[in-house]
Design a protein around this motif. Sequence first.
Motif, mmCIF file in Angstrom:
data_model
loop_
_atom_site.group_PDB
_atom_site.id
_atom_site.type_symbol
_atom_site.label_atom_id
_atom_site.label_comp_id
_atom_site.label_asym_id
_atom_site.label_seq_id
_atom_site.Cartn_x
_atom_site.Cartn_y
_atom_site.Cartn_z
ATOM 1 N N ARG A 35 0.789 -1.145 0.089
ATOM 2 C CA ARG A 35 0.196 0.193 0.017
ATOM 3 C C ARG A 35 1.051 1.238 0.146
ATOM 4 O O ARG A 35 0.709 2.193 -0.803
ATOM 5 C CB ARG A 35 -0.902 0.034 1.183
ATOM 6 N N ASP A 36 1.854 1.092 0.776
ATOM 7 C CA ASP A 36 2.816 2.517 1.054
ATOM 8 C C ASP A 36 3.379 2.781 -0.381
ATOM 9 O O ASP A 36 3.740 4.023 -0.532
ATOM 10 C CB ASP A 36 3.479 2.414 2.290
ATOM 11 N N THR A 37 4.106 1.487 -0.791
ATOM 12 C CA THR A 37 4.750 1.480 -2.157
ATOM 13 C C THR A 37 3.951 2.331 -3.157
ATOM 14 O O THR A 37 4.502 3.007 -3.909
ATOM 15 C CB THR A 37 5.408 0.350 -2.534
ATOM 16 N N LEU A 38 2.740 1.740 -3.312
ATOM 17 C CA LEU A 38 2.006 2.190 -4.316
ATOM 18 C C LEU A 38 1.352 3.685 -3.954
ATOM 19 O O LEU A 38 0.820 4.351 -4.861
ATOM 20 C CB LEU A 38 0.843 1.426 -4.685
ATOM 21 N N GLY A 39 1.294 3.986 -2.791
ATOM 22 C CA GLY A 39 0.860 5.442 -2.371
ATOM 23 C C GLY A 39 -0.721 5.443 -2.593
ATOM 24 O O GLY A 39 -1.436 6.282 -3.221
ATOM 25 N N ILE A 40 -1.287 4.442 -2.237
ATOM 26 C CA ILE A 40 -3.034 4.014 -2.272
ATOM 27 C C ILE A 40 -3.596 3.693 -0.863
ATOM 28 O O ILE A 40 -2.949 3.468 -0.042
ATOM 29 C CB ILE A 40 -3.431 3.464 -3.558
ATOM 30 N N SER A 41 -4.819 4.174 -0.934
ATOM 31 C CA SER A 41 -5.701 3.765 0.318
ATOM 32 C C SER A 41 -5.685 2.200 0.611
ATOM 33 O O SER A 41 -5.464 1.533 -0.523
ATOM 34 C CB SER A 41 -6.656 4.292 0.323
ATOM 35 N N ASP A 42 -6.096 1.867 1.727
ATOM 36 C CA ASP A 42 -6.288 0.269 1.972
ATOM 37 C C ASP A 42 -7.585 0.019 1.211
ATOM 38 O O ASP A 42 -7.313 -1.085 0.799
ATOM 39 C CB ASP A 42 -6.643 0.207 3.593
ATOM 40 N N ALA A 43 -8.487 0.711 1.085
ATOM 41 C CA ALA A 43 -9.581 0.487 0.208
ATOM 42 C C ALA A 43 -9.394 0.113 -1.081
ATOM 43 O O ALA A 43 -9.940 -0.741 -1.739
ATOM 44 C CB ALA A 43 -10.789 1.493 0.575
ATOM 45 N N ALA A 44 -8.506 1.244 -1.644
ATOM 46 C CA ALA A 44 -8.072 0.922 -3.134
ATOM 47 C C ALA A 44 -7.334 -0.287 -3.271
ATOM 48 O O ALA A 44 -7.547 -1.032 -4.423
ATOM 49 C CB ALA A 44 -7.230 2.164 -3.817
ATOM 50 N N LEU A 45 -6.267 -0.597 -2.391
ATOM 51 C CA LEU A 45 -5.525 -1.792 -2.894
ATOM 52 C C LEU A 45 -6.330 -2.917 -2.359
ATOM 53 O O LEU A 45 -6.139 -3.817 -3.379
ATOM 54 C CB LEU A 45 -4.264 -1.662 -1.664
ATOM 55 N N SER A 46 -7.143 -3.072 -1.681
ATOM 56 C CA SER A 46 -8.182 -4.126 -1.291
ATOM 57 C C SER A 46 -9.129 -4.477 -2.651
ATOM 58 O O SER A 46 -9.137 -5.477 -2.973
ATOM 59 C CB SER A 46 -8.977 -3.937 -0.175
ATOM 60 N N LYS A 47 -9.328 -3.425 -3.157
ATOM 61 C CA LYS A 47 -10.336 -3.519 -4.567
ATOM 62 C C LYS A 47 -9.454 -4.207 -5.478
ATOM 63 O O LYS A 47 -9.965 -5.081 -6.300
ATOM 64 C CB LYS A 47 -10.835 -2.088 -5.012
ATOM 65 N N HIS A 48 -8.299 -3.627 -5.680
ATOM 66 C CA HIS A 48 -7.448 -4.258 -6.741
ATOM 67 C C HIS A 48 -6.994 -5.931 -6.455
ATOM 68 O O HIS A 48 -7.108 -6.717 -7.377
ATOM 69 C CB HIS A 48 -6.240 -3.544 -6.957
ATOM 70 N N LEU A 49 -6.612 -5.955 -5.336
ATOM 71 C CA LEU A 49 -6.321 -7.525 -4.914
ATOM 72 C C LEU A 49 -7.425 -8.270 -4.980
ATOM 73 O O LEU A 49 -7.167 -9.325 -5.310
ATOM 74 C CB LEU A 49 -5.897 -7.260 -3.306
ATOM 75 N N LYS A 50 -8.637 -7.755 -4.823
ATOM 76 C CA LYS A 50 -9.677 -8.832 -5.049
ATOM 77 C C LYS A 50 -9.916 -9.198 -6.289
ATOM 78 O O LYS A 50 -10.289 -10.338 -6.635
ATOM 79 C CB LYS A 50 -11.228 -7.990 -4.367
ATOM 80 N N VAL A 51 -9.740 -8.100 -7.228
ATOM 81 C CA VAL A 51 -9.904 -8.674 -8.685
ATOM 82 C C VAL A 51 -8.819 -9.640 -8.976
ATOM 83 O O VAL A 51 -8.997 -10.674 -9.616
ATOM 84 C CB VAL A 51 -9.880 -7.312 -9.658
ATOM 85 N N LEU A 52 -7.580 -9.429 -8.675
ATOM 86 C CA LEU A 52 -6.636 -10.291 -8.889
ATOM 87 C C LEU A 52 -6.515 -11.520 -8.287
ATOM 88 O O LEU A 52 -6.327 -12.768 -8.877
ATOM 89 C CB LEU A 52 -5.087 -9.638 -8.645
ATOM 90 N N ALA A 53 -7.245 -11.575 -7.110
ATOM 91 C CA ALA A 53 -7.358 -13.013 -6.172
ATOM 92 C C ALA A 53 -8.630 -13.888 -6.903
ATOM 93 O O ALA A 53 -8.313 -15.024 -7.065
ATOM 94 C CB ALA A 53 -7.835 -12.621 -4.967
#
Length: 105
Positions: A35-53
């Motif tokens: 999250r910190d490396t990408l500079g995005i919020s928890d929610a945004a990262l979770s959304k993208h991870l859900k798609v990939l998962a």
Amino acid sequence: MSPEGAFNELVHEPIRLRICGLLRAVDELDFAVLRDTLGISDAALSKHLKVLATAGFVTSKKIASEARADARRLTWLRLTDVGGDVFDDHIRALRKIAAGTDAFA
């Protein structure tokens, strides 16, 4: 895996492309570090991870943190073998496109 590569629309989205690239370089990565490396919020990262998962490209596991006294757990993320292959194919396809040797495969 395709020697020619295969363009993947799901991986191509900029944040997901960066997630896959970061995960490809390591065995696993902590959610907070990603999250910190990408500079995005928890929610945004979770959304993208859900798609990939959902596509079977990323897995996660939660483990207790030995450094913390509370019950919070760390989420560790890993690119699956399939996810790694798809990412590698996508990068090969992008290189061919950039070289002008192929259209979208």
